[in-house]
Design a protein around this motif. Structure first.
Motif, PDB file in Angstrom:
ATOM      1  N   ASP A  53      12.909  43.422  12.170  1.00 22.71           N
ATOM      2  CA  ASP A  53      12.088  42.616  11.426  1.00 22.71           C
ATOM      3  C   ASP A  53      10.785  43.050  11.658  1.00 22.71           C
ATOM      4  O   ASP A  53       9.708  42.655  11.019  1.00 22.71           O
ATOM      5  CB  ASP A  53      12.147  41.157  11.636  1.00 22.71           C
ATOM      6  N   PHE A  54      10.533  43.900  12.770  1.00 21.56           N
ATOM      7  CA  PHE A  54       8.964  44.348  13.100  1.00 21.56           C
ATOM      8  C   PHE A  54       8.707  45.704  12.902  1.00 21.56           C
ATOM      9  O   PHE A  54       7.612  45.875  13.321  1.00 21.56           O
ATOM     10  CB  PHE A  54       9.182  44.183  14.878  1.00 21.56           C
ATOM     11  N   CYS A  55       9.256  46.539  12.192  1.00 20.73           N
ATOM     12  CA  CYS A  55       9.121  47.800  11.851  1.00 20.73           C
ATOM     13  C   CYS A  55       9.956  48.380  10.591  1.00 20.73           C
ATOM     14  O   CYS A  55      10.823  47.842  10.290  1.00 20.73           O
ATOM     15  CB  CYS A  55       9.186  48.732  13.041  1.00 20.73           C
ATOM     16  N   MET A  79       6.190  52.327  11.484  1.00 22.24           N
ATOM     17  CA  MET A  79       5.213  51.593  11.082  1.00 22.24           C
ATOM     18  C   MET A  79       5.541  50.247  11.758  1.00 22.24           C
ATOM     19  O   MET A  79       6.768  49.847  11.313  1.00 22.24           O
ATOM     20  CB  MET A  79       4.910  51.587   9.748  1.00 22.24           C
ATOM     21  N   PHE A  80       4.833  49.417  12.467  1.00 23.23           N
ATOM     22  CA  PHE A  80       5.102  48.075  12.995  1.00 23.23           C
ATOM     23  C   PHE A  80       4.262  47.202  12.278  1.00 23.23           C
ATOM     24  O   PHE A  80       3.151  47.267  11.847  1.00 23.23           O
ATOM     25  CB  PHE A  80       4.788  48.390  14.342  1.00 23.23           C
ATOM     26  N   THR A  81       4.987  45.807  11.928  1.00 23.48           N
ATOM     27  CA  THR A  81       4.432  44.876  11.200  1.00 23.48           C
ATOM     28  C   THR A  81       3.552  43.880  11.897  1.00 23.48           C
ATOM     29  O   THR A  81       3.008  43.213  11.341  1.00 23.48           O
ATOM     30  CB  THR A  81       5.385  44.144  10.452  1.00 23.48           C
ATOM     31  N   GLU A  82       3.767  44.028  13.261  1.00 21.42           N
ATOM     32  CA  GLU A  82       2.944  43.265  14.022  1.00 21.42           C
ATOM     33  C   GLU A  82       1.959  44.044  15.008  1.00 21.42           C
ATOM     34  O   GLU A  82       2.108  45.053  15.272  1.00 21.42           O
ATOM     35  CB  GLU A  82       3.783  42.395  14.975  1.00 21.42           C
TER      36      GLU A  82
END
Length: 45
Positions: free
Chosen positions: A16-18, A42-45
């Motif tokens: 859920d984080f990338c 790519m990281f979402t956080e």
């Protein structure tokens, strides 16, 4: 000269984080040099 990166595709991962993506420089895309594609996480956080 600045070479701009263009996204070709983006795909989800099990996290859920990338997510992953494929990028290419605009001049390489115009010249159809698909061997120059790079993959990135790519990281979402």
């Amino acid at each position: 000269m600045i070479r701009e990166w263009v996204p070709l595709a983006q795909f989800h991962t099990e996290s859920d984080f990338c997510y992953g993506c494929f990028l290419i420089r605009s001049d390489d895309l115009a010249a159809e040099r698909f061997g120059e594609v790079r993959s990135f996480t790519m990281f979402t956080e």
